[in-house]
Design a protein around this motif. Structure first.
Motif, PDB file in Angstrom:
ATOM      1  N   THR A 159      45.475  35.112  41.360  1.00 51.53           N
ATOM      2  CA  THR A 159      45.288  33.836  42.048  1.00 51.53           C
ATOM      3  C   THR A 159      46.539  32.993  41.861  1.00 51.53           C
ATOM      4  OG1 THR A 159      44.269  32.805  40.110  1.00 51.53           O
ATOM      5  CG2 THR A 159      42.802  33.872  41.689  1.00 51.53           C
ATOM      6  N   TYR A 160      46.730  32.042  42.752  1.00 49.51           N
ATOM      7  CA  TYR A 160      47.867  31.133  42.697  1.00 49.51           C
ATOM      8  C   TYR A 160      47.348  29.706  42.742  1.00 49.51           C
ATOM      9  CZ  TYR A 160      50.473  35.320  43.887  1.00 49.51           C
ATOM     10  OH  TYR A 160      51.004  36.588  43.872  1.00 49.51           O
ATOM     11  N   ASP A 161      47.878  28.845  41.859  1.00 50.78           N
ATOM     12  CA  ASP A 161      47.476  27.446  41.915  1.00 50.78           C
ATOM     13  C   ASP A 161      48.344  26.711  42.930  1.00 50.78           C
ATOM     14  OD1 ASP A 161      49.918  27.089  40.665  1.00 50.78           O
ATOM     15  OD2 ASP A 161      49.099  26.335  38.791  1.00 50.78           O
ATOM     16  N   SER A 162      48.161  25.383  43.038  1.00 44.21           N
ATOM     17  CA  SER A 162      48.868  24.621  44.066  1.00 44.21           C
ATOM     18  C   SER A 162      50.370  24.539  43.804  1.00 44.21           C
ATOM     19  CB  SER A 162      48.276  23.219  44.178  1.00 44.21           C
ATOM     20  OG  SER A 162      48.356  22.569  42.928  1.00 44.21           O
ATOM     21  N   TYR A 163      50.817  24.874  42.600  1.00 46.68           N
ATOM     22  CA  TYR A 163      52.249  24.879  42.293  1.00 46.68           C
ATOM     23  C   TYR A 163      52.867  26.264  42.436  1.00 46.68           C
ATOM     24  CZ  TYR A 163      51.228  20.288  40.433  1.00 46.68           C
ATOM     25  OH  TYR A 163      50.826  18.992  40.316  1.00 46.68           O
ATOM     26  N   GLY A 164      52.065  27.250  42.803  1.00 43.57           N
ATOM     27  CA  GLY A 164      52.563  28.606  42.986  1.00 43.57           C
ATOM     28  C   GLY A 164      52.522  29.435  41.720  1.00 43.57           C
ATOM     29  N   LYS A 165      51.925  28.902  40.659  1.00 48.02           N
ATOM     30  CA  LYS A 165      51.843  29.655  39.411  1.00 48.02           C
ATOM     31  C   LYS A 165      50.800  30.753  39.552  1.00 48.02           C
ATOM     32  CE  LYS A 165      51.053  29.212  34.492  1.00 48.02           C
ATOM     33  NZ  LYS A 165      50.583  28.350  33.417  1.00 48.02           N
ATOM     34  N   GLU A 166      51.187  31.949  39.147  1.00 43.81           N
ATOM     35  CA  GLU A 166      50.330  33.120  39.282  1.00 43.81           C
ATOM     36  C   GLU A 166      49.479  33.278  38.037  1.00 43.81           C
ATOM     37  OE1 GLU A 166      51.366  37.765  39.113  1.00 43.81           O
ATOM     38  OE2 GLU A 166      52.369  36.690  40.722  1.00 43.81           O
ATOM     39  N   SER A 167      48.205  33.588  38.240  1.00 43.69           N
ATOM     40  CA  SER A 167      47.331  33.875  37.109  1.00 43.69           C
ATOM     41  C   SER A 167      46.374  34.997  37.519  1.00 43.69           C
ATOM     42  CB  SER A 167      46.559  32.628  36.676  1.00 43.69           C
ATOM     43  OG  SER A 167      45.721  32.189  37.721  1.00 43.69           O
ATOM     44  N   TYR A 168      45.870  35.685  36.523  1.00 48.13           N
ATOM     45  CA  TYR A 168      44.966  36.801  36.760  1.00 48.13           C
ATOM     46  C   TYR A 168      43.571  36.364  36.358  1.00 48.13           C
ATOM     47  CZ  TYR A 168      43.450  41.644  37.000  1.00 48.13           C
ATOM     48  OH  TYR A 168      42.807  42.810  37.344  1.00 48.13           O
ATOM     49  N   GLY A 169      42.619  36.550  37.243  1.00 44.50           N
ATOM     50  CA  GLY A 169      41.263  36.131  36.926  1.00 44.50           C
ATOM     51  C   GLY A 169      40.287  36.591  37.972  1.00 44.50           C
ATOM     52  N   GLU A 170      39.132  35.949  37.969  1.00 48.01           N
ATOM     53  CA  GLU A 170      38.060  36.323  38.883  1.00 48.01           C
ATOM     54  C   GLU A 170      38.293  35.678  40.244  1.00 48.01           C
ATOM     55  OE1 GLU A 170      33.797  35.013  38.388  1.00 48.01           O
ATOM     56  OE2 GLU A 170      33.779  36.983  37.442  1.00 48.01           O
ATOM     57  N   VAL A 171      38.267  36.492  41.301  1.00 49.96           N
ATOM     58  CA  VAL A 171      38.459  36.012  42.665  1.00 49.96           C
ATOM     59  C   VAL A 171      37.342  36.567  43.541  1.00 49.96           C
ATOM     60  CG1 VAL A 171      40.970  35.813  42.464  1.00 49.96           C
ATOM     61  CG2 VAL A 171      39.975  37.944  43.254  1.00 49.96           C
ATOM     62  N   LEU A 172      37.119  35.926  44.690  1.00 47.32           N
ATOM     63  CA  LEU A 172      36.176  36.438  45.673  1.00 47.32           C
ATOM     64  C   LEU A 172      36.927  37.345  46.642  1.00 47.32           C
ATOM     65  CD1 LEU A 172      33.860  33.478  46.674  1.00 47.32           C
ATOM     66  CD2 LEU A 172      33.211  35.592  45.553  1.00 47.32           C
ATOM     67  N   GLY A 173      36.402  38.511  46.869  1.00 46.37           N
ATOM     68  CA  GLY A 173      37.009  39.437  47.820  1.00 46.37           C
ATOM     69  C   GLY A 173      35.940  40.046  48.710  1.00 46.37           C
ATOM     70  N   ASN A 174      36.345  40.737  49.724  1.00 43.68           N
ATOM     71  CA  ASN A 174      35.413  41.377  50.647  1.00 43.68           C
ATOM     72  C   ASN A 174      35.408  42.874  50.410  1.00 43.68           C
ATOM     73  OD1 ASN A 174      34.713  39.014  51.904  1.00 43.68           O
ATOM     74  ND2 ASN A 174      36.211  39.232  53.524  1.00 43.68           N
ATOM     75  N   THR A 175      34.244  43.450  50.338  1.00 36.08           N
ATOM     76  CA  THR A 175      34.106  44.900  50.342  1.00 36.08           C
ATOM     77  C   THR A 175      33.569  45.281  51.714  1.00 36.08           C
ATOM     78  OG1 THR A 175      31.878  44.827  49.462  1.00 36.08           O
ATOM     79  CG2 THR A 175      33.669  44.971  47.876  1.00 36.08           C
ATOM     80  N   ASN A 176      34.062  46.373  52.226  1.00 36.05           N
ATOM     81  CA  ASN A 176      33.754  46.748  53.598  1.00 36.05           C
ATOM     82  C   ASN A 176      33.400  48.225  53.626  1.00 36.05           C
ATOM     83  OD1 ASN A 176      34.423  47.776  56.301  1.00 36.05           O
ATOM     84  ND2 ASN A 176      34.975  45.661  56.699  1.00 36.05           N
ATOM     85  N   LYS A 177      32.387  48.573  54.400  1.00 35.08           N
ATOM     86  CA  LYS A 177      32.087  49.988  54.620  1.00 35.08           C
ATOM     87  C   LYS A 177      31.569  50.143  56.039  1.00 35.08           C
ATOM     88  CE  LYS A 177      27.533  49.733  52.497  1.00 35.08           C
ATOM     89  NZ  LYS A 177      26.657  50.272  51.475  1.00 35.08           N
ATOM     90  N   GLY A 178      31.798  51.325  56.583  1.00 36.19           N
ATOM     91  CA  GLY A 178      31.377  51.535  57.954  1.00 36.19           C
ATOM     92  C   GLY A 178      31.536  52.971  58.389  1.00 36.19           C
ATOM     93  N   SER A 179      31.185  53.207  59.649  1.00 39.25           N
ATOM     94  CA  SER A 179      31.317  54.551  60.206  1.00 39.25           C
ATOM     95  C   SER A 179      31.547  54.428  61.705  1.00 39.25           C
ATOM     96  CB  SER A 179      30.064  55.383  59.931  1.00 39.25           C
ATOM     97  OG  SER A 179      28.960  54.842  60.629  1.00 39.25           O
ATOM     98  N   SER A 180      32.150  55.470  62.247  1.00 38.16           N
ATOM     99  CA  SER A 180      32.427  55.522  63.677  1.00 38.16           C
ATOM    100  C   SER A 180      32.261  56.962  64.146  1.00 38.16           C
ATOM    101  CB  SER A 180      33.842  55.024  63.938  1.00 38.16           C
ATOM    102  OG  SER A 180      34.081  54.920  65.310  1.00 38.16           O
ATOM    103  N   TYR A 181      31.755  57.105  65.356  1.00 35.71           N
ATOM    104  CA  TYR A 181      31.537  58.433  65.933  1.00 35.71           C
ATOM    105  C   TYR A 181      32.004  58.402  67.376  1.00 35.71           C
ATOM    106  CZ  TYR A 181      29.048  62.350  68.017  1.00 35.71           C
ATOM    107  OH  TYR A 181      28.731  63.484  68.709  1.00 35.71           O
TER     108      TYR A 181
END
Length: 194
Positions: free
Chosen positions: A118-140
């Motif tokens: 994650t990045y704060d408003s000053y651009g400082k990088e930190s490692y922590g819990e973030v929200l992300g998207n998981t995606n699954k699907g199929s096509s035929y």
């Protein structure tokens, strides 16, 4: 007493000479009249006004080539036979569709808490819990040659993972790697250390 002050005020106001001047009236003049101009009416063509000489453009008809693709005549007009789209308040969603040429696709995604940068408003990088998207699907789908393809995938913190019989497979390692020679270090005086 009040009546006395009101009467005195009105008497003084009536006795004061008026400072207003009579209203000024602007003089009025009659509107000017001008004779209408007389212009000669042009007539085309005439020696004074010759007709413009524009050549008539001769555009050839555009010659577009016939599209060079082999259309599958079994399915002249492909239409959507079913479709769904669901968006939820928690950020998850799922959608799907099916076509008259037997092509189908379905996909779902869910928001998930995971570890990330994650990045704060000053651009400082930190490692922590973030929200992300998981995606699954199929096509035929069916190719114009009649071959049937099925592709399934998942995309999450492990990356994009497609699966399908038509996908290329990495070659299997069949030979033995050479072994590096053992290095015997010296202690700086020219002696081997065992």
């Amino acid at each position: 007493m009040k009546l006395f002050f009101v009467a005195a005020f009105l008497a003084v106001a009536a006795a004061v000479p008026s400072s207003y001047k009579p209203e000024y009236k602007a003089p009025s003049y009659p509107a000017p009249s001008y004779p209408a101009p007389k212009y000669p009416t042009p007539s085309y063509p005439s020696p004074a006004y010759p007709a413009p000489a524009y050549p008539t453009p001769a555009y050839p008809a555009p010659a577009y080539p016939t599209p060079a693709y082999n259309k599958d005549n079994k399915y002249d007009d492909i239409t959507i036979t079913s479709q769904s789209d669901e968006r939820n308040l928690d950020g998850s969603s799922q959608w799907s569709y099916a076509q008259s040429d037997y092509t189908t696709r379905e996909e779902s995604q869910v928001q998930k808490k995971m570890q990330g940068v994650t990045y704060d408003s000053y651009g400082k990088e930190s490692y922590g819990e973030v929200l992300g998207n998981t995606n699954k699907g199929s096509s035929y789908w069916v190719s114009p040659e009649g071959q049937k393809f099925t592709l399934t995938w998942a995309a999450d913190e492990a990356g994009f993972q497609p699966k399908g019989d038509h996908l290329p497979v990495a070659p299997v390692h069949e030979y033995e790697l050479p072994v590096a020679p053992v290095h015997i270090p010296f202690n700086g005086k020219g002696y081997k250390i065992y």
